[in-house]
Design a protein around this motif. Structure first.
Motif, mmCIF file in Angstrom:
data_model
loop_
_atom_site.group_PDB
_atom_site.id
_atom_site.type_symbol
_atom_site.label_atom_id
_atom_site.label_comp_id
_atom_site.label_asym_id
_atom_site.label_seq_id
_atom_site.Cartn_x
_atom_site.Cartn_y
_atom_site.Cartn_z
ATOM 1 N N GLY A 10 -11.414 -26.709 -3.579
ATOM 2 C CA GLY A 10 -10.317 -27.455 -2.917
ATOM 3 C C GLY A 10 -10.825 -28.626 -1.960
ATOM 4 N N ALA A 11 -11.754 -28.368 -1.470
ATOM 5 C CA ALA A 11 -12.463 -29.322 -0.171
ATOM 6 C C ALA A 11 -12.955 -30.674 -1.461
ATOM 7 N N LYS A 12 -13.422 -30.348 -2.464
ATOM 8 C CA LYS A 12 -13.877 -31.560 -3.285
ATOM 9 C C LYS A 12 -12.810 -32.226 -3.941
ATOM 10 N N ASP A 13 -11.355 -31.631 -4.158
ATOM 11 C CA ASP A 13 -10.560 -32.221 -4.624
ATOM 12 C C ASP A 13 -9.773 -33.012 -3.450
ATOM 13 N N GLN A 14 -9.788 -32.607 -2.212
ATOM 14 C CA GLN A 14 -9.232 -33.439 -1.379
ATOM 15 C C GLN A 14 -10.357 -34.730 -1.077
ATOM 16 N N ALA A 15 -11.604 -34.437 -1.114
ATOM 17 C CA ALA A 15 -12.591 -35.678 -0.854
ATOM 18 C C ALA A 15 -12.272 -36.685 -1.904
ATOM 19 N N LYS A 16 -11.868 -36.420 -3.210
ATOM 20 C CA LYS A 16 -11.785 -37.189 -4.304
ATOM 21 C C LYS A 16 -10.506 -37.866 -4.022
ATOM 22 N N ARG A 17 -9.312 -37.025 -3.373
ATOM 23 C CA ARG A 17 -8.121 -37.942 -3.320
ATOM 24 C C ARG A 17 -8.165 -38.942 -2.144
ATOM 25 N N LEU A 18 -8.993 -38.565 -1.041
ATOM 26 C CA LEU A 18 -9.202 -39.158 0.173
ATOM 27 C C LEU A 18 -9.920 -40.534 -0.342
ATOM 28 N N ARG A 19 -11.161 -40.601 -1.200
ATOM 29 C CA ARG A 19 -11.680 -41.528 -1.481
ATOM 30 C C ARG A 19 -10.844 -42.599 -2.563
ATOM 31 N N ALA A 20 -9.705 -42.052 -3.211
ATOM 32 C CA ALA A 20 -9.030 -42.800 -4.131
ATOM 33 C C ALA A 20 -8.013 -43.510 -3.077
ATOM 34 N N LYS A 21 -7.491 -42.678 -1.922
ATOM 35 C CA LYS A 21 -6.523 -43.472 -1.076
ATOM 36 C C LYS A 21 -7.171 -44.408 -0.127
ATOM 37 N N MET A 22 -8.377 -44.175 0.177
ATOM 38 C CA MET A 22 -9.177 -45.187 0.877
ATOM 39 C C MET A 22 -9.458 -46.402 0.183
ATOM 40 N N THR A 23 -9.869 -46.378 -1.301
ATOM 41 C CA THR A 23 -10.024 -47.413 -2.131
ATOM 42 C C THR A 23 -8.809 -48.299 -2.091
ATOM 43 N N ALA A 24 -7.592 -47.761 -2.394
ATOM 44 C CA ALA A 24 -6.416 -48.389 -2.521
ATOM 45 C C ALA A 24 -6.112 -49.010 -1.305
ATOM 46 N N LYS A 25 -6.747 -48.896 -0.226
ATOM 47 C CA LYS A 25 -6.473 -49.582 0.956
ATOM 48 C C LYS A 25 -7.323 -50.652 1.130
ATOM 49 N N GLY A 26 -8.554 -50.689 0.444
ATOM 50 C CA GLY A 26 -9.487 -51.650 0.295
ATOM 51 C C GLY A 26 -10.680 -51.214 1.260
ATOM 52 N N GLN A 27 -10.673 -49.986 1.560
ATOM 53 C CA GLN A 27 -11.790 -49.299 2.065
ATOM 54 C C GLN A 27 -12.710 -48.453 1.402
ATOM 55 N N LYS A 28 -13.733 -49.087 0.616
ATOM 56 C CA LYS A 28 -14.341 -48.211 -0.347
ATOM 57 C C LYS A 28 -15.207 -47.296 0.161
ATOM 58 N N ILE A 29 -15.192 -46.108 -0.063
ATOM 59 C CA ILE A 29 -16.298 -45.156 0.402
ATOM 60 C C ILE A 29 -16.938 -44.296 -0.699
ATOM 61 N N GLY A 30 -18.261 -43.838 -0.565
ATOM 62 C CA GLY A 30 -18.720 -42.878 -1.601
ATOM 63 C C GLY A 30 -18.443 -41.499 -1.671
ATOM 64 N N HIS A 31 -18.630 -40.920 -2.557
ATOM 65 C CA HIS A 31 -18.237 -39.386 -2.595
ATOM 66 C C HIS A 31 -18.862 -38.566 -1.489
ATOM 67 N N ALA A 32 -20.015 -38.828 -1.270
ATOM 68 C CA ALA A 32 -20.564 -38.028 -0.117
ATOM 69 C C ALA A 32 -20.231 -38.335 1.179
ATOM 70 N N LYS A 33 -19.721 -39.447 1.643
ATOM 71 C CA LYS A 33 -18.958 -39.960 2.677
ATOM 72 C C LYS A 33 -17.698 -39.267 2.980
ATOM 73 N N SER A 34 -17.113 -39.258 1.781
ATOM 74 C CA SER A 34 -15.649 -38.487 1.569
ATOM 75 C C SER A 34 -15.663 -37.015 1.936
#
Length: 142
Positions: A10-34
């Motif tokens: 569940g936490a990994k899924d949340q991190a994946k969604r966070l990464r996608a949301k931030m990328t969509a806003k132009g703030q690209k982050i890596g998986h480890a950071k998410s």
């Protein structure tokens, strides 16, 4: 107050969604950071600490026949545990036979009495789901 404790997946899924949301806003982050950001959201210093806590979370230990008290949809009850099943580490689904039926509807013009309920509770004895006023739908006392 921290949100309900997730599973590792569940936490990994949340991190994946966070990464996608931030990328969509132009703030690209890596998986480890998410993963680190999700860990901070739950009050942990880093992902490793959160992962270890998830793995070590003990499941509440109720067994069929146990007597319990608690609240369901903010209504107090006393009940007998009729079944228990492990859902994921630290979380169990319990079936309860209530001593007295409770009205699960808040309207004066309508009632719905239940004498059996089923729900999933975590290490703190409460459900992840909450009522509209912020209380856990199901809370078992220890």
């Amino acid at each position: 107050m921290n949100p309900p404790f997730p599973t590792a997946q569940g936490a990994k899924d949340q991190a994946k969604r966070l990464r996608a949301k931030m990328t969509a806003k132009g703030q690209k982050i890596g998986h480890a950071k998410s993963l680190e950001l999700i860990a901070h959201r739950y009050g942990f210093r880093d992902w490793n600490a959160m992962s270890a806590a998830i793995a070590a979370a003990p499941a509440p230990s109720w067994a069929p026949g146990d007597r319990v008290t608690g609240k369901y949809l903010s209504q107090p009850f006393r009940a007998t545990v009729v079944d228990v099943a492990l859902v994921r580490p630290g979380w169990v689904r319990v079936g309860l036979d209530l001593d007295e039926a409770i009205d699960v509807v808040a309207f004066d013009s309508f009632s719905n009495h239940r004498s059996r309920i089923r729900g999933t509770v975590g290490p703190k004895g409460h459900s992840a789901e909450h009522t509209s006023d912020g209380h856990p739908q199901l809370q078992l006392d220890f």
